[in-house]
Design a protein around this motif. Structure first.
Motif, PDB file in Angstrom:
ATOM      1  N   LYS A 125       0.824  -1.209   0.000  1.00  0.00           N
ATOM      2  CA  LYS A 125       0.000   0.000   0.000  1.00  0.00           C
ATOM      3  C   LYS A 125       0.859   1.259   0.000  1.00  0.00           C
ATOM      4  O   LYS A 125       0.706   2.105  -0.860  1.00  0.00           O
ATOM      5  CB  LYS A 125      -0.930  -0.029   1.213  1.00  0.00           C
ATOM      6  CG  LYS A 125      -2.159   0.816   1.040  1.00  0.00           C
ATOM      7  CD  LYS A 125      -3.199   0.510   2.101  1.00  0.00           C
ATOM      8  CE  LYS A 125      -4.432   1.365   1.898  1.00  0.00           C
ATOM      9  NZ  LYS A 125      -5.403   1.194   2.989  1.00  0.00           N
ATOM     10  N   GLU A 178       0.939   4.165   1.440  1.00  0.00           N
ATOM     11  CA  GLU A 178       0.101   5.289   1.034  1.00  0.00           C
ATOM     12  C   GLU A 178       0.729   6.663   1.235  1.00  0.00           C
ATOM     13  O   GLU A 178       0.366   7.592   0.548  1.00  0.00           O
ATOM     14  CB  GLU A 178      -1.293   5.199   1.660  1.00  0.00           C
ATOM     15  CG  GLU A 178      -1.333   5.340   3.159  1.00  0.00           C
ATOM     16  CD  GLU A 178      -2.724   4.990   3.727  1.00  0.00           C
ATOM     17  OE1 GLU A 178      -3.578   4.472   3.002  1.00  0.00           O
ATOM     18  OE2 GLU A 178      -2.928   5.240   4.915  1.00  0.00           O
ATOM     19  N   GLU A 226      -6.073  -2.675  -1.123  1.00  0.00           N
ATOM     20  CA  GLU A 226      -7.395  -3.224  -1.411  1.00  0.00           C
ATOM     21  C   GLU A 226      -7.332  -3.908  -2.766  1.00  0.00           C
ATOM     22  O   GLU A 226      -6.672  -3.425  -3.675  1.00  0.00           O
ATOM     23  CB  GLU A 226      -8.420  -2.092  -1.511  1.00  0.00           C
ATOM     24  CG  GLU A 226      -8.722  -1.418  -0.212  1.00  0.00           C
ATOM     25  CD  GLU A 226      -9.647  -0.234  -0.462  1.00  0.00           C
ATOM     26  OE1 GLU A 226     -10.858  -0.431  -0.478  1.00  0.00           O
ATOM     27  OE2 GLU A 226      -9.142   0.864  -0.651  1.00  0.00           O
ATOM     28  N   THR A 227      -8.048  -4.990  -2.901  1.00  0.00           N
ATOM     29  CA  THR A 227      -8.056  -5.659  -4.198  1.00  0.00           C
ATOM     30  C   THR A 227      -8.870  -4.834  -5.177  1.00  0.00           C
ATOM     31  O   THR A 227      -9.835  -4.185  -4.791  1.00  0.00           O
ATOM     32  CB  THR A 227      -8.651  -7.069  -4.095  1.00  0.00           C
ATOM     33  OG1 THR A 227      -9.861  -6.978  -3.355  1.00  0.00           O
ATOM     34  CG2 THR A 227      -7.692  -8.007  -3.396  1.00  0.00           C
ATOM     35  N   ALA A 228      -8.461  -4.856  -6.428  1.00  0.00           N
ATOM     36  CA  ALA A 228      -9.155  -4.074  -7.442  1.00  0.00           C
ATOM     37  C   ALA A 228     -10.609  -4.510  -7.530  1.00  0.00           C
ATOM     38  O   ALA A 228     -10.921  -5.683  -7.392  1.00  0.00           O
ATOM     39  CB  ALA A 228      -8.475  -4.253  -8.790  1.00  0.00           C
ATOM     40  N   ALA A 229     -11.483  -3.531  -7.735  1.00  0.00           N
ATOM     41  CA  ALA A 229     -12.913  -3.840  -7.830  1.00  0.00           C
ATOM     42  C   ALA A 229     -13.178  -4.700  -9.051  1.00  0.00           C
ATOM     43  O   ALA A 229     -12.531  -4.549 -10.093  1.00  0.00           O
ATOM     44  CB  ALA A 229     -13.707  -2.547  -7.913  1.00  0.00           C
ATOM     45  N   LYS A 259      -9.196   3.978   2.354  1.00  0.00           N
ATOM     46  CA  LYS A 259      -9.928   2.950   1.616  1.00  0.00           C
ATOM     47  C   LYS A 259     -10.725   3.626   0.514  1.00  0.00           C
ATOM     48  O   LYS A 259     -11.262   4.717   0.721  1.00  0.00           O
ATOM     49  CB  LYS A 259     -10.890   2.223   2.551  1.00  0.00           C
ATOM     50  CG  LYS A 259     -10.181   1.517   3.698  1.00  0.00           C
ATOM     51  CD  LYS A 259     -10.783   0.153   3.952  1.00  0.00           C
ATOM     52  CE  LYS A 259      -9.837  -0.688   4.781  1.00  0.00           C
ATOM     53  NZ  LYS A 259     -10.290  -0.877   6.148  1.00  0.00           N
ATOM     54  N   LEU A 260     -10.805   2.975  -0.626  1.00  0.00           N
ATOM     55  CA  LEU A 260     -11.504   3.579  -1.760  1.00  0.00           C
ATOM     56  C   LEU A 260     -12.969   3.846  -1.398  1.00  0.00           C
ATOM     57  O   LEU A 260     -13.505   4.891  -1.717  1.00  0.00           O
ATOM     58  CB  LEU A 260     -11.401   2.670  -2.985  1.00  0.00           C
ATOM     59  CG  LEU A 260     -11.930   3.276  -4.281  1.00  0.00           C
ATOM     60  CD1 LEU A 260     -11.182   4.559  -4.620  1.00  0.00           C
ATOM     61  CD2 LEU A 260     -11.827   2.287  -5.426  1.00  0.00           C
ATOM     62  N   GLY A 261     -13.596   2.920  -0.708  1.00  0.00           N
ATOM     63  CA  GLY A 261     -14.961   3.148  -0.223  1.00  0.00           C
ATOM     64  C   GLY A 261     -15.990   3.196  -1.339  1.00  0.00           C
ATOM     65  O   GLY A 261     -15.817   2.562  -2.381  1.00  0.00           O
ATOM     66  N   ALA A 272     -16.063   3.137  -5.524  1.00  0.00           N
ATOM     67  CA  ALA A 272     -16.034   1.949  -6.375  1.00  0.00           C
ATOM     68  C   ALA A 272     -17.420   1.574  -6.898  1.00  0.00           C
ATOM     69  O   ALA A 272     -17.539   0.817  -7.867  1.00  0.00           O
ATOM     70  CB  ALA A 272     -15.432   0.783  -5.611  1.00  0.00           C
ATOM     71  N   LEU A 284     -12.721   2.102 -13.705  1.00  0.00           N
ATOM     72  CA  LEU A 284     -11.573   2.131 -12.800  1.00  0.00           C
ATOM     73  C   LEU A 284     -10.403   1.385 -13.428  1.00  0.00           C
ATOM     74  O   LEU A 284     -10.588   0.511 -14.265  1.00  0.00           O
ATOM     75  CB  LEU A 284     -11.922   1.468 -11.462  1.00  0.00           C
ATOM     76  CG  LEU A 284     -13.061   2.060 -10.632  1.00  0.00           C
ATOM     77  CD1 LEU A 284     -13.260   1.270  -9.353  1.00  0.00           C
ATOM     78  CD2 LEU A 284     -12.805   3.526 -10.306  1.00  0.00           C
ATOM     79  N   GLU A 323      -7.105  -0.408 -11.684  1.00  0.00           N
ATOM     80  CA  GLU A 323      -6.405  -0.734 -10.434  1.00  0.00           C
ATOM     81  C   GLU A 323      -6.811   0.176  -9.287  1.00  0.00           C
ATOM     82  O   GLU A 323      -5.971   0.786  -8.617  1.00  0.00           O
ATOM     83  CB  GLU A 323      -4.890  -0.688 -10.657  1.00  0.00           C
ATOM     84  CG  GLU A 323      -4.431  -1.824 -11.545  1.00  0.00           C
ATOM     85  CD  GLU A 323      -2.949  -1.756 -11.868  1.00  0.00           C
ATOM     86  OE1 GLU A 323      -2.287  -0.785 -11.472  1.00  0.00           O
ATOM     87  OE2 GLU A 323      -2.465  -2.698 -12.504  1.00  0.00           O
ATOM     88  N   ASN A 324      -8.125   0.291  -9.069  1.00  0.00           N
ATOM     89  CA  ASN A 324      -8.668   1.072  -7.958  1.00  0.00           C
ATOM     90  C   ASN A 324      -8.471   2.580  -8.105  1.00  0.00           C
ATOM     91  O   ASN A 324      -8.603   3.322  -7.140  1.00  0.00           O
ATOM     92  CB  ASN A 324      -8.090   0.620  -6.615  1.00  0.00           C
ATOM     93  CG  ASN A 324      -9.024  -0.355  -5.916  1.00  0.00           C
ATOM     94  OD1 ASN A 324     -10.115  -0.623  -6.403  1.00  0.00           O
ATOM     95  ND2 ASN A 324      -8.601  -0.871  -4.805  1.00  0.00           N
TER      96      ASN A 324
END
Lengths: 110, 345
Positions: free
Chosen positions: A35, A37, A106-109, B257-259, B262, B268, B270-271
């Motif tokens: 991450k 960040e 986070e895993t990609a959506a 967190k993307l939250g 998404a 998108l 890779e997020n």
């Protein structure tokens, strides 16, 4: 020089590293999931790795700042370090680390 | 009575995220006469600059050889001030819906509704949320006996309380909740704290008097039933300790967190939100994404990139909000019109 990084599935990757690079940057550059960040500012603790116990004594001690950030790591262990605070050098050629669950992106959506 | 209209705010632009790029977007949009509402999950502006590194110097902001995250934030707020932005903190944008007329309805977890012509997502790495200990099954306790913040102190009255962490939140709540808790245990991984020294001294005094229990270690696993916590296993230096606890408060700080972003039907990668590099528009016309949250070939996650993106986005947003107005490109150094808007002419 090289580092060996074990990913979240237990697979070990041999990565080419460059002197002066942060271990976090090497991991990120090779696109392993980390991450990180805050981008290396020792401000978020999301580049947390577990260092192979054999390599631990070869690292410089964690600074107070790094220790403070390790307080915010929920899965901290005695061999926990922030990979943005480890600079690659000749002595660390062959370093082995394992990616920590708390630093997993986070895993990609779907 | 129409409930829909009660809490509805009508505006030109809703900016999601009050970090440096979101704040600069107010300025660029303001020069083009667009009114902004800014929504952020944190309790103050600045995003990562305020939450992660307010004291850290930044060296790559053009024109500032060195500036701290907090100073940069303060300057950006001052720069945006002439345009009267409305800030909404401590809220997460949960819903984003496009209406048939091309406008949007933005909703928050506090129940506010915004009707807007343009949406700008400047959400950085997503929304800041508490770091959750990777303890198996912790989800089923969350909101029932595991909490990441204290909303009502009374929820902790007469409870056997376990607090984990070594920062100001952990120490402050140890001191505040001790008088009303049935018992209180503080767990931290080492005998050093990154909290205010005065709080640490007070905590140590309570431990010496036997009023709280301080344990060196970390959480291992949780035991309980139906979300009701009964005890917590603590891994200590020399083994394991079981602590009876009916409430757990882990304080490990925040992570991004993307939250809900998404779930808004945007393309998108890779997020990150895919945008073009002319307008920084997403796959939905009228929704723009600027700063760390967007993705395009060659993207660099730098604050200065976000500033550039904000300027170009504003030109495109202007055409949506005022389609009949001719946009004349002007400089703040020479345009009396712009200077009037800034309150300097």
């Amino acid at each position: 020089m090289k580092i060996f990084v074990t990913d979240h599935d237990g697979v070990e990757h041999e990565l080419e590293a460059l002197e002066g690079w942060r271990v976090m940057e090497v991991i990120r550059d090779w696109e392993l999931p980390i991450k990180a960040e805050c981008g290396g500012a020792c401000s978020c603790a999301t580049c947390h790795v577990f260092v192979d116990p054999e390599w631990l004594p070869k690292l410089h001690e964690a600074s107070d700042e790094e220790e403070d950030m390790l307080d915010t790591v929920p899965d901290v262990e005695p061999n926990s370090r922030l990979s943005c605070q480890i600079l690659m050098s000749e002595e660390l050629d062959g370093l082995k680390v394992r990616l920590a669950p708390s630093a997993k992106p986070e895993t990609a959506a779907a | 009575m129409n409930d829909m209209s009660v809490n509805e705010t009508v505006t030109d632009v809703v900016i999601i995220g009050g970090g440096p790029v979101g704040l600069f977007a107010i300025f660029e949009l303001g020069l083009l006469d667009l009114k902004c509402h800014v929504i952020d999950i944190l309790d103050r502006p600045g995003g990562q600059c305020a939450e992660l590194y307010p004291e850290k110097p930044i060296y790559d902001i053009p024109g500032f050889p060195e500036i701290s995250g907090q100073e940069l934030t303060d300057n950006l707020i001052k720069q945006a001030e002439p345009f009267g932005p409305v800030y909404h903190f401590n809220r997460m944008v949960t819903g984003l819906e496009k209406l048939d007329d091309g406008s949007f309805v933005v909703t928050t977890d506090e129940g506010e509704v915004f009707r807007t012509k343009v949406v700008v997502i400047a959400a950085g790495g997503g929304s800041f949320q508490p770091k959750r200990p990777p303890v198996p099954g912790i989800e089923e306790y969350e909101g029932k006996s595991v909490f990441y913040s204290v909303r009502r102190m009374d929820d902790f009255r007469d409870q056997d309380l376990l607090i984990v962490g070594g920062g100001d939140s952990a120490l402050d709540w140890t001191l505040n909740l001790q008088p009303i808790a049935k018992s209180l245990t503080l767990v931290h991984r080492r005998d050093a704290f990154r909290a205010h020294p005065d709080s640490v001294n007070k905590m140590r005094a309570l431990a010496d008097e036997g009023k709280i229990n301080f344990v060196l270690g970390q959480i291992g696993s949780l035991q309980g039933e139906d979300g009701q916590l009964q005890s917590v296993h603590i891994k200590t230096g020399d083994g394991e300790q079981i602590i009876h606890a009916t409430r757990l408060l882990p304080f490990f700080g925040l992570t991004m967190k993307l939250g809900p972003v998404a779930d808004w039907g945007l393309n998108l990668h890779e997020n990150l939100i895919s945008v073009d590099t002319e307008k920084f528009e997403t796959s939905v016309p009228g929704i723009y994404a600027i700063g760390d949250i967007n993705s395009y070939p060659g993207k660099l996650k730098l604050i200065l990139s976000g500033f550039h993106e904000a300027a170009l986005m504003a030109q495109a947003a202007k055409r949506i909000v005022h389609p009949d107005e001719k946009v004349v490109f002007q400089y703040t150094t020479s345009s009396t019109k712009l200077q009037k808007k800034l309150g300097v002419a």
